[in-house]
Design a protein around this motif. Structure first.
Motif, mmCIF file in Angstrom:
data_model
loop_
_atom_site.group_PDB
_atom_site.id
_atom_site.type_symbol
_atom_site.label_atom_id
_atom_site.label_comp_id
_atom_site.label_asym_id
_atom_site.label_seq_id
_atom_site.Cartn_x
_atom_site.Cartn_y
_atom_site.Cartn_z
ATOM 1 N N GLY A 108 5.901 0.579 -0.285
ATOM 2 C CA GLY A 108 4.623 1.240 -0.509
ATOM 3 C C GLY A 108 3.409 0.392 -0.203
ATOM 4 N N ARG A 109 3.599 -0.865 0.199
ATOM 5 C CA ARG A 109 2.466 -1.732 0.531
ATOM 6 C C ARG A 109 1.826 -1.311 1.848
ATOM 7 N NH1 ARG A 109 3.157 -6.523 2.034
ATOM 8 N NH2 ARG A 109 5.386 -6.368 2.468
ATOM 9 N N LEU A 110 0.495 -1.418 1.917
ATOM 10 C CA LEU A 110 -0.226 -1.152 3.150
ATOM 11 C C LEU A 110 -0.039 -2.331 4.091
ATOM 12 C CD1 LEU A 110 -2.255 0.645 4.727
ATOM 13 C CD2 LEU A 110 -4.085 -0.691 3.658
ATOM 14 N N HIS A 155 -0.700 7.026 -0.338
ATOM 15 C CA HIS A 155 -1.826 6.093 -0.239
ATOM 16 C C HIS A 155 -3.108 6.927 -0.214
ATOM 17 C CE1 HIS A 155 -4.603 3.155 1.562
ATOM 18 N NE2 HIS A 155 -3.789 2.238 1.072
ATOM 19 N N LEU A 162 2.762 1.952 6.184
ATOM 20 C CA LEU A 162 3.225 1.536 4.869
ATOM 21 C C LEU A 162 4.604 0.920 4.981
ATOM 22 C CD1 LEU A 162 2.366 4.327 2.257
ATOM 23 C CD2 LEU A 162 1.040 2.308 2.896
#
Length: 207
Positions: free
Chosen positions: A104-106, A71, A100
């Motif tokens: 891989g999403r915040l 990120h 995360l």
């Protein structure tokens, strides 16, 4: 360096995995090697995570890599906390705590800048505005002043999360650093990419 999987029963190394270099290593301003080496380990029942300065490598129980996570806030990662739904990451360059998900999403992010009372108590209220929106993984994009609290460790506590700040520079130190960095900012504004124009040339002043 390397991560080694060791059998306690057999007293031998079963597997060795190299810690890969950051693709920004050549731009590292830290003479001690700020972008080198592993930065933390953690696991759940079915995943194992190794952190380096700007990436997380995720393995299954057979030591097969199943994901690589990163990120823009992952500037100079120092520690991780692996939980069932994702990974908490402390990043000193961005002064951020980031979570995360496994895709891989915040999921979450936090910074001392979001807490006005904390910023005031640390003498950093003057710098508590919005952080620069840059890719903190790339030393060339770092703002003139960064890494204000050196957030370097995270652990789970009964009340929530426990964070460690490695150091908090005084306001006077920050003002002096800003003054000494003024010529570099002028040169950078003129498009001259010299050593003097690099934002972290006063690295030692952060301590």
């Amino acid at each position: 360096g390397f991560v080694r999987w060791v059998s306690r029963k057999e007293r031998r190394v079963l597997k060795t995995w190299p810690i890969l270099e950051s693709r920004f290593r050549q731009y590292d301003p830290n003479p001690r090697g700020g972008l080198r080496g592993g930065r933390g380990l953690g696991c759940t029942a079915d995943r194992f995570v190794i952190a380096m300065t700007d990436r997380l490598y995720v393995f299954d129980r057979q030591w097969n890599q199943v994901a690589e996570l990163s990120h823009p806030l992952f500037g100079e990662v120092h520690d991780i906390l692996v939980e069932p739904d994702g990974v908490w990451v402390t990043a000193t360059a961005s002064d951020a705590l980031i979570k995360l998900g496994w895709d891989g999403r915040l999921l979450r992010s936090w910074s001392w800048r979001k807490d006005s009372r904390l910023a005031e108590a640390m003498g950093l209220a003057a710098w508590a505005g919005e952080a620069a929106e840059v890719d903190y993984r790339d030393p060339r994009q770092l703002p003139p002043l960064y890494d204000f609290v050196h957030i370097n460790s995270v652990a789970r506590a009964p009340e929530g999360l426990l964070l460690s700040f490695g150091f908090v520079a005084s306001g006077a130190t920050r003002r002096l650093q800003g003054l000494l960095g003024l010529p570099g900012r002028v040169l950078k504004g003129m498009g001259m990419d010299t050593r003097l124009a690099r934002p972290s040339r006063m690295f030692a002043m952060r301590f």
